[in-house]
Design a protein around this motif. Structure first.
Motif: not given
Length: 145
Positions: A31-51
């Motif tokens: 949610s909130g623009g985080v995308a799961y990338r099945p090709a490499d298994g990554a969670l990609q964030v769309n905002e800079t910040g502390l996670y």
């Protein structure tokens, strides 16, 4: 808010060190623009910040020995950097009983607050993915801002 929680997916044909995940099964979500990338298994964030980034893996060693070990790590692929940057790592060894040949289950949990940049792709590696537990809720990975 940007957030994701993905569940372990067991690969049946090819075992990769970088894990793949289920993003829409059980309690899994993005949610909130985080995308799961099945090709490499990554969670990609769309905002800079502390996670807060976390990962748990459970392994079952069918023929455990005192020398059995594994490495569990979380790393980021960042635009402009040719190689991944390791964020967290756990080395586990010596978790098996002294008698060789017994089955043994062990787990590793990593979690930390980390500064991520827009478009960062966060991934999880395990040194011995063929030992991953097939229990549905045993392996997971997530982050939230």
């Amino acid at each position: 808010r940007p957030a994701a929680h993905v569940m372990g997916r067991i690969e049946s044909k090819e075992f990769r060190n970088t894990l793949r995940w289920e993003s829409h099964v059980g309690l899994a979500f993005t949610s909130g623009g985080v995308a799961y990338r099945p090709a490499d298994g990554a969670l990609q964030v769309n905002e800079t910040g502390l996670y807060h980034v976390y990962s748990r893996v459970e392994l079952i060693f069918m023929d455990c020995s005192p020398t059995s070990s594994f490495v569990h790590s979380v790393f980021v692929r960042r635009a402009g950097r040719p190689s991944p940057v390791k964020l967290m790592e756990a080395h586990r060894a010596g978790f098996c009983p002294q008698q060789a040949g017994n089955a043994w289950t062990t787990e590793s949990y990593l979690g930390s607050a980390l500064q991520l940049q827009k478009s960062d792709r966060v991934l999880v590696d395990i040194s011995h993915p063929f030992y991953l537990s097939h229990a549905h809720y045993a392996n997971f990975f997530g982050l939230y801002k």
